[in-house]
Structures are given as structure tokens and as C-alpha cells.
Write a protein that holds these residues in place. Sequence first.
Motif, short mmCIF file in Angstrom:
data_model
loop_
_atom_site.label_atom_id
_atom_site.label_comp_id
_atom_site.label_asym_id
_atom_site.label_seq_id
_atom_site.Cartn_x
_atom_site.Cartn_y
_atom_site.Cartn_z
N LEU A 25 0.82 -1.21 0.00
CA LEU A 25 0.00 0.00 0.00
C LEU A 25 0.85 1.27 0.00
CD1 LEU A 25 -2.85 -1.13 2.42
CD2 LEU A 25 -3.01 -0.79 -0.05
N ASP A 26 2.04 1.20 0.59
CA ASP A 26 2.97 2.35 0.50
C ASP A 26 3.29 2.65 -0.95
OD1 ASP A 26 3.05 2.75 3.18
OD2 ASP A 26 5.04 1.90 3.50
N ARG A 27 3.48 1.59 -1.71
CA ARG A 27 3.82 1.73 -3.13
C ARG A 27 2.63 2.30 -3.92
NH1 ARG A 27 3.19 -1.64 -7.25
NH2 ARG A 27 2.52 -3.36 -5.90
N LEU A 28 1.41 1.93 -3.52
CA LEU A 28 0.22 2.30 -4.28
C LEU A 28 -0.41 3.61 -3.82
CD1 LEU A 28 -1.32 -1.29 -4.27
CD2 LEU A 28 -0.43 -0.12 -6.30
N LEU A 29 -0.34 3.89 -2.51
CA LEU A 29 -0.99 5.08 -1.96
C LEU A 29 -0.01 6.14 -1.46
CD1 LEU A 29 -3.84 3.39 0.13
CD2 LEU A 29 -4.06 4.50 -2.10
N GLY A 30 1.25 5.77 -1.30
CA GLY A 30 2.24 6.69 -0.74
C GLY A 30 2.53 6.35 0.71
N LYS A 31 3.76 6.58 1.15
CA LYS A 31 4.20 6.15 2.48
C LYS A 31 3.47 6.88 3.60
CE LYS A 31 8.76 4.28 1.45
NZ LYS A 31 10.19 4.26 1.82
N ASP A 32 3.04 8.11 3.37
CA ASP A 32 2.37 8.87 4.41
C ASP A 32 0.92 8.44 4.61
OD1 ASP A 32 4.65 10.32 4.84
OD2 ASP A 32 4.07 11.97 3.51
N ALA A 33 0.38 7.67 3.68
CA ALA A 33 -1.05 7.35 3.71
C ALA A 33 -1.40 6.22 4.68
CB ALA A 33 -1.53 6.98 2.31
N CYS A 34 -0.44 5.36 5.04
CA CYS A 34 -0.75 4.17 5.85
C CYS A 34 0.13 4.10 7.09
CB CYS A 34 -0.54 2.90 5.02
SG CYS A 34 -1.48 2.86 3.49
N GLU A 35 -0.44 3.58 8.18
CA GLU A 35 0.31 3.30 9.40
C GLU A 35 -0.17 1.98 9.99
OE1 GLU A 35 2.83 4.40 10.84
OE2 GLU A 35 3.15 6.50 10.29
N ILE B 116 -7.98 13.49 11.93
CA ILE B 116 -7.97 14.82 11.30
C ILE B 116 -8.23 14.66 9.81
CG2 ILE B 116 -6.58 16.86 10.81
CD1 ILE B 116 -4.98 16.22 13.38
N GLU B 117 -9.28 15.27 9.33
CA GLU B 117 -9.70 15.09 7.93
C GLU B 117 -8.60 15.46 6.93
OE1 GLU B 117 -12.97 17.42 5.55
OE2 GLU B 117 -13.96 15.96 6.85
N GLU B 118 -7.87 16.54 7.22
CA GLU B 118 -6.89 17.02 6.25
C GLU B 118 -5.55 16.29 6.34
OE1 GLU B 118 -8.28 18.94 8.61
OE2 GLU B 118 -9.93 19.75 7.41
N HIS B 119 -5.34 15.47 7.38
CA HIS B 119 -4.04 14.82 7.57
C HIS B 119 -3.82 13.75 6.49
CE1 HIS B 119 -0.69 12.70 9.51
NE2 HIS B 119 -0.50 13.82 10.18
N PRO B 120 -2.58 13.62 5.99
CA PRO B 120 -2.32 12.64 4.92
C PRO B 120 -2.50 11.19 5.34
CG PRO B 120 -0.27 13.68 5.68
CD PRO B 120 -1.40 14.45 6.28
N LEU B 121 -2.54 10.89 6.66
CA LEU B 121 -2.77 9.51 7.09
C LEU B 121 -4.21 9.12 6.78
CD1 LEU B 121 -2.02 6.88 8.50
CD2 LEU B 121 -2.49 7.99 10.70
N LYS B 122 -4.38 8.14 5.89
CA LYS B 122 -5.71 7.76 5.41
C LYS B 122 -6.14 6.37 5.85
CE LYS B 122 -5.70 11.51 2.83
NZ LYS B 122 -6.50 12.69 3.22
N VAL B 123 -5.17 5.47 6.04
CA VAL B 123 -5.49 4.06 6.26
C VAL B 123 -4.71 3.52 7.46
CG1 VAL B 123 -5.50 1.75 5.25
CG2 VAL B 123 -5.92 3.74 3.79
N LEU B 124 -5.41 2.87 8.39
CA LEU B 124 -4.75 2.17 9.48
C LEU B 124 -4.72 0.68 9.16
CD1 LEU B 124 -6.37 3.86 12.63
CD2 LEU B 124 -4.08 4.26 11.69
N ILE B 125 -3.58 0.04 9.38
CA ILE B 125 -3.41 -1.39 9.13
C ILE B 125 -3.28 -2.07 10.48
CG2 ILE B 125 -1.99 -3.14 8.00
CD1 ILE B 125 -1.04 -0.92 6.07
N VAL B 126 -4.18 -3.02 10.78
CA VAL B 126 -4.21 -3.65 12.10
C VAL B 126 -4.45 -5.14 11.95
CG1 VAL B 126 -5.18 -1.53 13.08
CG2 VAL B 126 -6.72 -3.39 12.43
N THR B 127 -4.30 -5.86 13.06
CA THR B 127 -4.71 -7.27 13.08
C THR B 127 -5.56 -7.58 14.30
OG1 THR B 127 -3.97 -9.56 12.98
CG2 THR B 127 -2.56 -8.03 14.18
#
Length: 968
Positions: free
Chosen positions: A550-560, A591-602
Motif C-alpha cells: 500500500l505504501d507503493r500504491l498510496l504513498g508512504k504517508d497514507a498508511c500506518e 484529522i480530515e486534512e491529515h495525509p494519514l488515510k489508512v490504518l493497518i491492524v490485526t
Amino acid sequence: MSVSKFNEGNSVRDYIRDLLVENGWKFVPSNKFNRELNNPFIEEHLVNALKKLNPEIKAEPSRADEVIYKLRAIVLSVKYEGLVRANEEFSKWLRGEKSMPFGRNNEHVPVKLIDFDVVKNNEFIVTTEYKFKTQESRRTDLYLLVNGIPLVIGECKTPVRPAISWVDGAKQISEDYENNVPELFVSNVFNFATDGKEFRYGTVKSPINKWFPWRDFNKGKHSELSALQFPIKEMLNRRVLLDLLQNFVIFTTDDKKRRIKVICRSQQYDTVNKIVERVVNGKIKKGLIWHFQGSGKSLLMLFAALKLRMHEKLKSPTVLIVVDRKDLDSQITGTFSSADVPNMVPAKTISSLEQLLIQDTRKIIITTIFRFKEVEEVLNDRENIIVLVDEAHRTQEGDLGIKMRNALPNAFFFGLTGTPINKRDRNTFATFGAEVDEQGYMSKYSFEDSIKDGATRKLKFEPRLVRLHIDKETMKEEFDNLTDTIGDLEREELIKRAGRVSTFVKAPERIEMVSKDIANHYKEIIEPNKFKAMVVCYDRECCIKYKEELDRLLGKDACEIVMTVNSGEEEYKNYDRTPDEEKKVLDNFNIEEHPLKVLIVTAKLLTGFDAPILQTMYLDKPLKEHTLLQAICRTNRVYKDKEFGLIVDYIGVFDEVGKALNFDQNSMKKVIENIDEYIKEFPVALDKSLSYFQDIDRNLEGYEGLIRAQECLPNNETRDQFASDFSYLSKLWEAISPNPVLNQYKGDYRWLSQVYESVKPSSGQGALVWHTLGPKTMDIINRNIHVSEIEDNLEEIVLDEELVEEVLKNQDSQKVKEIEFKISARIKRNINKNSRFKELAQKLEELKEKYEENFKTSLNFLKELLELAKEVLRAEKETDLNEDVKTGKAALTELFNDIKSQKTHIIVERIVNDIDSIVNVVRFDGWQNTNAGEREVKRALRKTLAKYQLHKDQELFEKAYNYIKEYY
């Protein structure tokens, strides 16, 4: 005989007034009060109450003036303190928490404004049309006073206008009255708004999505006027109103550090009083509360703890709040701490919990179930200990639950859960349910209840099973070669391991495929609506693999990744965060404007995580029962423009949802919608809409094709039925779109959309039933319907004296239809520029109805049609359509010309034409005065500005909207 009229005054306001009078309130007309218009109190009544309830003031009446001086000061402070702060200060006076030096030797004694113990000692007055004036002047529909102090304000709307609802009343209070005459609300407990069909209430400064109904749990929800009896008689019952003020209102701090006021919801009020009644009675020492996820169980426990602690008969009890996870412990503690709950202490260690209980601490204690693990003896055998167990379906039923009960042998135990379990080894009903409670629970608030109330959003499932191609023959050959050198036992074990779900779920090819699908789905569907998402992975190893893709597809800032990392786990050390670091990640996600869009969890965040901006969960992990239900409900929280939580299911868990809700399967079927069912239904609904046009060539373009289609809808009844069928089809389209399965139907659907728009009455009214279409369908119409721009020779037709004779002689019905269509097109083009065209539109509809059966060949119809055409042309000449100042297009042109040189090389004419065309489609008469109208026009404007990359300029948006509001 005159026809009676129904309006908000005689249909709703007076009905509520009379219901209140029936239930002990006294009605006094507002013009009978002796008062200044800038005073929210009726001071004469307030002085009488102060003397009646306070012996010290009765002995020296002038002291009443001192109290009123203090109260007036709070009212005046609203201008600089803000409404919520002033309201909080006044609430302390209302609850009797303030004192004055009226005792012996100037000793401070409490001042009573209200008698909470003896309800009849208070004066309850309802009045209507109560006028208040400072710099601004406003008049309230209903004004409810206790002892001369306004506690409740109600705004009523008419029940007979479809474009008006309770929302308009709520907005009038929160956006107009509270801002322009805030002094009126300083003493307010709550406000309500109703259109006679629905009743909603909220506190000062509450957003509209926090206004809730007061529900009848025995009879369900109705929309008839008579259904108002329940909230009026129950919530505005004199005893209940005082109970709400005293025990069910808190002031707290939200996550943006703002002070807010919170009042309980009806299920919380009902449940808390059942708990208190059971404890006071003392005979039944347990109870199960089953309230669905997101329904406010933390606040329920807070209200219960406060009322139990304050109850005189319970003699300062200990209230123990028990949770089973650290994250929930933090959430509950945060709820209590933010509300400044007095006498609250967290027990963060086993020894601190033991010490608090052994020392007989009379406070609210918050702890986790795990802190009972080493307790082997009785810690306190007192009876007035009340234990409220959160998420009571988990570890409380095991050994820890037994130890807790042994440590507190005479305590009361109430279990709260959103997902009860019913198995032999862990049965929530058996553990907490009392035999006297029907079906095992003392209170139930279902998924369906929470959706009806607007407390949570419904859930939609979208199955997207990933089926990997498996070459069985090659795989078998390779496997045989691999295992022919090992024994049978080892071979069987290898087969078991190879056949596990994890082997397939974690295959690199599959993860790559799912990641691409997630990225495309998120970018196309979720991100444009400004929502965020969560990916639930099979295990922590999968989390890392998904992040890489997803980093490759959405950008590194988009996922944590948010996961638990144990000591010494080097492979996961990059994700080992302190609590503060993790909180920062989650705050950024919200935060709506923050570049973090997706959380990855288990596993982490699947419970106790509350992020309303989270709308979509990409589920790639097998979950069952309460774990599944708790996980998917992370998406159901209320957020602006969010209609549902979406579960994109890559693992095939939909059937498990039924099991997770197995105590409420009927409700589950109503509220969980499977998009697959919509997809199956769509072609059937499409065929039904197309069936009206069986014998025509749908490839025929221009006037000829459209007229042929309209001839298939010859009368109001047929057009009405078509409108209804197409409306249903459009709802399916809105729900499924943009799923690529619709591509095969796009041509047919576009054609139907154009026909629908072309037969809609010019006036927007008329005898037909026309339904609101969704934005995606309107976009299709806007992009594709251009028939009104085809050759328009109406002037030539009107001037042709031989036309009537020629048409009738040749029975040319299509020519008649063409004339009717051209008149309609001219009217629609000009309808917003002069009120005369609205009259002409209505006249055309009446004319069509008059000659409905044979208008295509009627001489009279044709003659009247030509006369109407002349009127249309005269109206066009009389109206100076090029007069810049008086047209919306001219105003918008001026606005965009101003910004053209400043900001961008935009093509002004194109922007203005786009805005003009789309606003004319969505607007309707009086739209400026309705919530629905304002919302649709704002959405249309923002969408058009986004097309030219201008949507982020809020000042431009506001200016353009104000022009539209004025000129359209």
C-alpha cells in the motif's frame, strides 16, 4: 364550506401545549407576563419561588434581589464567556450547588431555585410566542418555565409540507436563536424541535447529528401526530424534567478541547433508573444490559454512577467500574475524567484495588478485571457496593469473574454488553441475567434501534472474494516429489499445515492482488468523500506485507500499522510505540486534512476504538461472533455526510455476522445490506422501467426519439407509475455505483434518465409524483441531456397560420407533440428568470391534463397550445434576459471575472454555465428555506467548483452560494 388549514401553530404547537396542560403544566399567554422584553426570566414568579423554598430569603425578602442579581450577571456573561460556559455556571445554581451568606453570622447556606424532592412545590408554566429582544428580536414557539426560569424551548414546524422537517426547527434554534439571542438559553436544560411526525431534542451548541428522539421502547417508533404524546408526556413530564436536570446532564471536554454539554439519551435514562430502582429495592442483585455497539455505554455507566452516588437511601455507596482491557480502561477513565466526575479514582494496580476496597473507600473506582487475578479472600462484604461490568461477554464469566464475586460477596453486579454470548462455557445471560427479566436482560437497545435513532449508521457488506488459480495437477506432482522421502505421519502433518487458511491468505500473489483492489477502491470511492479506512490483516506478518504494497500504491504517508509489539521482537520494532506516540497516530487519523488515510491492524483497535471518520473496513481476517461484530462496528459511528459503514469482505465472513447477531437475527436482516442483493435486483428493476418503451427504437436521437418515448407515457397515471419505478431503479444505481458491474447497463440507464427528466412537469409541481434523484443519476442527466438545445423554431410555428389546418388534415400527432415539447423547453430555460414563466409552466400542465385523453389530435388543444406559445414568446420579450444585474448568471460572471486575474486562467463562461445548469436542476421553489434544499444546492456548487480545482477556496464558495441563494 371552507377548507381547514394545517400549520405549525394550530397543528403542532397548540397540540403540544394542550398535552402539557393535561399533564400538570399551566398555560399562560405570553402577553400576560409582567416583564421586560430583554429579560428571559419571569422575575415575579422567581421571587415567589425563592421565598417559598428558602427560609432565609422568606425571612428577609430583599435577599431574593441579591440572588437575581447573581443570575442576571451570568446571563450577561454569555457575550464573553460563551453560551456553554454560562450555561454550565447557571446549571450549578439550578441544582442547588451554589450558596449565599444568608445564614447565622453570615454563614453560607445553599440556595434553592427548584425543589427536586417535592415536585409539586414548583410552578410549571408553558407559554407560546414568547418574544425576547436585545440587539436582535426573536419569538419562540414554546417556552417552558419552572419557577419563572426558562428550562426548555421548543420549535415547531408544519407537518403538511414535505420539504420541511424537524431539522429546520433544530437549525433555527442552534444556528439562529443561540447565536443572536444567547441570553435566552443561559438557563436552558435542553431544546426540542418537531414537525409533528418526529421529535428530537438537543442541548445548547449541539450539532444536528447529536439531536436524538425520546423513544417509546414498548411500542416502537411511529410518525403520526399522535405519536408526539409519548415524548411530550414522558420527557416533559414534570418529575422527569427535574430528574434530567439533576442527574442526567453533564459538561465535558471533547477531543478538540472544547467545552460541551451532554444530556442522556432515552435508553440511558431508562436503564439507569432501572439499575437505581433495583439497587434501592435490594432484592435482585444483578442484571444484564444489552445495548448495541456505539450506543453510549460509557456515558450510561457515568450517569448510573453519578445517580447511585447521590441517592440518599444508598448512604454513599461504592461504585466499581470494571473493564477487561487497558484500552477500554483508558476510554472509560477518559470519559469520567473529561466530565470532572467528583470522587473518582482509578485503581491501576492489584494492590491499589485491594487497598481501596479493604479501606472501605466510598468513591467511584475504575479498574480492570485482571486486577482481581491474585485476590483470594473477601475484600469488602458491604451491600451498597455496585459493580458495573463493561463488555460483560468476555473474561468476566471465567475464573476472574468468580474471584471478583468472591471478593465482593454482597455486591450488586450489572453487566453491560453490545455482543452477548450464549454458549455452555461462557453464557452472559446466565452470569448477569436475572430470572425475573424477560429473555434474560433488564434493558435492550438493538442495532436497529440505534440506526432508527440516528445514533449509529447502518452497515453494508461488499463481498470481494479472492479466488487464486490453483494448478492442482502440477501442485500434486510437486508435493509428491517433495514428500516421497518422509514418513506417513510427517506427510499427514505437512498436508494439514499446507491446507490451512493462512497458507492461502498470506500468499504474496494474493496480498498483491488484494492491495491493488484496496488502493483502487479507496482512491475511487472512499477518498473523494473525505472518509478514512482500516485494513484488518490475518496476522502481524501480513500487516507488514500489506503496508509495503500500500505504501507503493498510496504513498508512504497514507498508511500506518498499529499493532502490539512484545519485548525482543526485532522484526516488529519499527512499530513499537509508546502510548503517547500511538495516541498521536490515532489523533492524526481523526484529522480530515491529515495525509494519514489508512490504518493497518490485526487485533489492536478492533475494540474500543472510536473514530467517526472511519467509514470503510477492508476485512482480510477470519473473525467470529462478538469479535467480528465489535470489529465491523468501528465503521458505524456518525460523521458528516456518512450514510453507512462499509465492510469490504475479502475473506467471506458475511455468514458469520448472522451468528454474531444470533439473538437478534430479524433486526440484523433489516439493517445489514448486502450489495450482492442490490446487484441481483438491478436488472429486474431495469427491465421494469424499460417495459414502458417496448416498441420503440431507443437508438433514435433528437426530438424524434424523445417524442416517441414520451408517447409511451400518455397520461398522468402512466407517467406517475414510471416515475415511481425509475425512482426505485435510481436508488439501486446510487447504492451500487461505481461498481463496474453497472457498465453493461449504463446505456439503458442513461436513456431512461433522460426520458425521466424530459417528462417531469416544467413547474416542478403538478399532479405527478416526482422523486428526488441521487447525485450520480443527476450527473448522468447533466452530462447527457442536451435535447432542449436542438433546433428551436417556436417563433416560426406560432406565425404559421396554415399550421393548424395542415396538422389536423394529416393527423400529424408528432408535430403536436413537438410543439408541446418546444414550449416546455422554452419555459424550463427561463423559469428562474421571471415568475411569469412559473405561471406559464403550471398553465401548460393544466392544459395537458385537460386534454389528456386525445390531446395529440384535438383541434382545441392545438389552438390553446399555440396561444400558450405566444404567451411564452411575449414573456420572453417583456423580460430583459440580458439585464446583467438581475440575473444569477450575470452575478456569477462578475464574481468569477474578479478571481480570474487573481488566481487562475479559468474560462468564466464555462464555469458559470455549469453552475447555472446544475443548480437549475437541483433547486425548487422555496429551497432557500429548507435544510434539504440548501444541502443539495451546496453539494452541486461544491462539485462544480471541484471540476475546476476551486473547491478549496471557502471564501469563493460562500460568495458564489450567496449569489445563488439570492438569484435562484
